[in-house]
Design a protein around this motif. Structure first.
Motif, PDB file in Angstrom:
ATOM      1  N   HIS A 165       0.861  -1.183   0.000  1.00  0.00           N
ATOM      2  CA  HIS A 165       0.000   0.000   0.000  1.00  0.00           C
ATOM      3  C   HIS A 165       0.905   1.244   0.000  1.00  0.00           C
ATOM      4  CE1 HIS A 165      -0.173  -0.633   4.707  1.00  0.00           C
ATOM      5  NE2 HIS A 165       1.044  -0.687   4.242  1.00  0.00           N
ATOM      6  N   SER A 211       0.712   3.463   2.243  1.00  0.00           N
ATOM      7  CA  SER A 211       0.786   3.934   3.638  1.00  0.00           C
ATOM      8  C   SER A 211       2.207   4.096   4.198  1.00  0.00           C
ATOM      9  CB  SER A 211      -0.045   3.022   4.540  1.00  0.00           C
ATOM     10  OG  SER A 211      -1.384   3.011   4.113  1.00  0.00           O
ATOM     11  N   GLN A 259      -2.776   3.446  -5.733  1.00  0.00           N
ATOM     12  CA  GLN A 259      -3.530   4.099  -4.661  1.00  0.00           C
ATOM     13  C   GLN A 259      -3.085   5.550  -4.580  1.00  0.00           C
ATOM     14  OE1 GLN A 259      -2.529   2.050  -0.973  1.00  0.00           O
ATOM     15  NE2 GLN A 259      -4.195   0.584  -1.270  1.00  0.00           N
ATOM     16  N   ARG A 267       0.300  -6.643  -4.691  1.00  0.00           N
ATOM     17  CA  ARG A 267      -0.156  -7.703  -3.782  1.00  0.00           C
ATOM     18  C   ARG A 267      -0.167  -9.025  -4.502  1.00  0.00           C
ATOM     19  NH1 ARG A 267      -4.848  -4.738  -0.270  1.00  0.00           N
ATOM     20  NH2 ARG A 267      -3.570  -2.894   0.098  1.00  0.00           N
TER      21      ARG A 267
HETATM   22  N1  PHE Z   1      -3.414   1.137   3.384  1.00  0.00           N
HETATM   23  C1  PHE Z   1      -4.749   0.626   3.447  1.00  0.00           C
HETATM   24  C2  PHE Z   1      -4.908  -0.473   2.390  1.00  0.00           C
HETATM   25  O1  PHE Z   1      -4.225  -0.446   1.424  1.00  0.00           O
HETATM   26  C3  PHE Z   1      -5.750   1.700   3.212  1.00  0.00           C
HETATM   27  C4  PHE Z   1      -5.785   2.753   4.264  1.00  0.00           C
HETATM   28  C5  PHE Z   1      -4.967   3.851   4.191  1.00  0.00           C
HETATM   29  C6  PHE Z   1      -6.662   2.657   5.326  1.00  0.00           C
HETATM   30  C7  PHE Z   1      -5.006   4.833   5.151  1.00  0.00           C
HETATM   31  C8  PHE Z   1      -6.719   3.595   6.303  1.00  0.00           C
HETATM   32  C9  PHE Z   1      -5.901   4.687   6.209  1.00  0.00           C
HETATM   33  O2  PHE Z   1      -5.750  -1.330   2.507  1.00  0.00           O
END
Ligand code: PHE
Length: 354
Positions: free
Chosen positions: A176, A178, A216, A202
């Protein structure tokens, strides 16, 4: 004419040619020397016809002497012609091409772009207006940034939520965007407003709605007094502007270790308009915006005091949003390199082109 006289004659002709060349400024006049000097009846050329007057054992040498002289004269003429040509070029350039910096530039026609790129640009524009900066991070991440820094320790069952491509050197292909939350907190501290468009990976079996490689847009806003209504208002603005129509949102609780509380924001399916179709698995809703309030552990790991600051984070499904916006039903189209899937400039909408 004995050989000495011949040599003198030739030397004189060469000297004359060299002298007259410096005076000649017309290309045609210079070319005229080809005939008047080198031609059969020219001053140098005509000497050839005298060869027969020499004793047979000298004729070879006489011929060579004359031809060598002809070669040198030819070279002089060519040099002069080249000099005249480049002087003419320079003169033309300076009279015709005076540089005018006030002239408008040429507008090149814009090519088509990938649907994901098109939506990414649009999202960047929307967030830049809201004071966010656009960040990026590496696609191959440390295990720490992808998991631990996001409150997902090695033993946590949440690691199974995302099937991961492990790289031999202990790194991962980020599952992700994140991890760039953590990177940005470290880099900028608080307050903070960033979005991070990027590619994620993934270990998935590919079908019409699953890809192992997708995009994303992470979003992170940290400040004093940030709360869930800010997050929901932002989501409504974002999705309405991208779709350029009123969209319905549905908010559900969701679980992600790095947010508390965690939410799932769904949008009414734009392909069937909420009626139910294979893309939304007949539910009429599309999971588009997992999000929540940044977990205090994540703020702490990023060097930000959770007593002072709060924030929201989201992980917008950019690939999914592009599919919704452009009515693409099969995700596999996006990674297939099929030029027919590209978005022509006229479908990008005005603002993107400006
Ligand atoms: N990183 C999470 C995912 O890919 C998504 C997410 C990002 C959720 C930020 C909450 C806050 O599933």
């Amino acid at each position: 004419m004995d050989l000495d006289q011949l040599n003198q004659t030739i030397a004189k002709i060469e000297a004359d040619v060299a002298a007259s060349l410096t005076d000649l400024t017309a290309v045609d006049a210079v070319r005229g020397l080809d005939t008047s000097v080198l031609g059969k009846k020219g001053t140098l050329g005509s000497l050839i016809s005298g060869i027969k007057d020499y004793p047979p054992d000298q004729r070879g040498q006489v011929g060579q002497t004359i031809n060598a002289a002809k070669g040198r004269v030819k070279e002089l003429i060519n040099q002069r012609l080249a000099g005249l040509q480049s002087a003419a070029d320079a003169a033309e350039a300076s009279s015709a091409g005076a540089y005018d910096p006030t002239l408008p530039g040429l507008r090149l026609p814009m090519g088509s772009v990938h649907p994901v790129t098109a939506v990414q640009w649009e999202i960047e524009r929307i967030f830049e207006r809201l004071g966010f900066t656009v960040e990026s991070g590496p696609e191959m991440e440390t295990e720490y940034n992808n998991f631990e820094a996001l409150n997902i320790p090695a033993t946590h069952p949440a690691r199974d939520m995302q099937d991961t491509f492990w790289v031999k050197n202990g790194m991962v292909l980020r599952t992700h965007t994140s991890p760039v939350q953590h990177r940005s907190m470290k880099k900028f501290g608080a307050p903070l407003r960033v979005i991070v468009p990027g590619r994620c990976f993934r270990y998935e079996t590919i079908d019409a709605s699953h890809e192992n490689t997708f995009h994303q847009v992470e979003g992170l806003m940290i400040d004093r007094d940030i709360s869930i209504p800010n997050l929901i208002a932002m989501s409504q603005t974002l999705l309405t502007e991208v779709m350029q129509r009123e969209v319905k949102l549905r908010v559900r609780p969701g679980f992600f270790p790095f947010v508390e509380p965690g939410l799932e924001i769904d949008m009414n399916c734009q392909i069937c308009d909420g009626k139910g179709c294979p893309t939304c698995k007949k539910s009429g809703w599309i999971e588009i915006l997992p999000c929540g309030m940044v977990h205090p552990n994540v703020l702490t790991a990023g060097g930000i005091d959770p007593e002072e600051y709060t924030g929201f984070a989201f992980g917008l499904g950019l690939t999914r949003l592009a599919m919704m916006k452009f009515g693409i039903r099969d995700i596999r189209v996006l990674n297939a390199g099929d030029l027919r899937a590209l978005v022509p400039p006229e479908r990008l909408g005005g603002p993107i082109l400006s």
